[in-house]
Design a protein around this motif. Structure first.
Motif, short mmCIF file in Angstrom:
data_model
loop_
_atom_site.label_atom_id
_atom_site.label_comp_id
_atom_site.label_asym_id
_atom_site.label_seq_id
_atom_site.Cartn_x
_atom_site.Cartn_y
_atom_site.Cartn_z
N THR A 41 -8.16 -2.97 4.47
CA THR A 41 -9.02 -1.95 3.64
C THR A 41 -8.87 -0.62 4.24
O THR A 41 -8.90 0.37 3.58
N GLN A 42 -8.37 -0.59 5.51
CA GLN A 42 -8.31 0.78 6.16
C GLN A 42 -6.86 1.41 5.60
O GLN A 42 -7.00 2.61 5.44
N SER A 44 -5.68 0.74 2.76
CA SER A 44 -5.80 1.31 1.49
C SER A 44 -6.36 2.47 1.57
O SER A 44 -6.06 3.39 0.59
N GLN A 45 -7.50 2.64 2.22
CA GLN A 45 -8.27 3.93 2.04
C GLN A 45 -7.43 5.21 2.78
O GLN A 45 -7.29 6.02 1.97
N ASP A 46 -6.51 4.96 3.73
CA ASP A 46 -5.90 5.94 4.14
C ASP A 46 -4.83 6.28 3.06
O ASP A 46 -4.59 7.67 2.85
N GLY A 48 -5.08 6.18 -0.02
CA GLY A 48 -5.81 6.82 -1.38
C GLY A 48 -5.94 5.65 -2.44
O GLY A 48 -5.52 6.08 -3.59
N LEU A 50 -7.14 1.78 -4.38
CA LEU A 50 -8.34 0.76 -4.25
C LEU A 50 -8.31 -0.33 -3.19
O LEU A 50 -7.24 -0.61 -2.40
N SER A 51 -9.59 -0.81 -2.63
CA SER A 51 -9.47 -1.88 -1.57
C SER A 51 -8.81 -3.06 -1.89
O SER A 51 -8.67 -3.32 -3.22
#
Length: 128
Positions: A41-42, A44-46, A48, A50-51
């Motif tokens: 999750t981290q 994917s957020q870094d 840009g 989707l989770s």
């Protein structure tokens, strides 16, 4: 997973051929390792995107994966991973473009003002 996603993002940024990406967390029916889910999750957020999408074929829970693939195909710009260097490069290009636009508008205003002054000066000298 991280290295592959970084390679995809870096290749896209270098060549201009960016690839939309989705992370699918398969085998959701097994006891998940909490740190693995947090890490993915981290990441994917870094980057840009989707989770991770958890699915379980064994339980028949596809979590609407096919619709998400279609959505990513319809709006690919929302699923393209970016590295920090790529974001910095885009920000720099935006800054340069805005600066050039500002300088261009300023030069155009100065030229119009100079032309208006010359017309004013010519009328004043011919009337007086």
């Amino acid at each position: 997973m991280t290295e592959l996603l970084l390679d995809v993002a870096s290749h896209g940024e270098d060549t201009g051929y960016e690839v939309p990406s989705l992370i699918v967390a398969a085998k959701d029916d097994l006891d998940p390792y909490p740190m693995a889910f947090y890490d993915s999750t981290q990441i994917s957020q870094d980057m840009g995107i989707l989770s991770p999408i958890p699915i379980s074929v064994k339980l028949g829970d596809f979590n609407n994966i096919f619709q998400r693939i279609v959505d990513a195909a319809k709006c690919p710009h929302l699923s393209i991973p970016e590295t920090e260097a790529g974001r910095s490069r885009k920000q720099y290009h935006r800054l340069v473009n805005r600066s050039l636009m500002f300088v261009s508008v300023g030069a155009a205003v100065a030229i119009v003002g100079l032309a208006a002054y010359r017309v004013y000066a010519a009328r004043k000298s011919s009337s007086g």
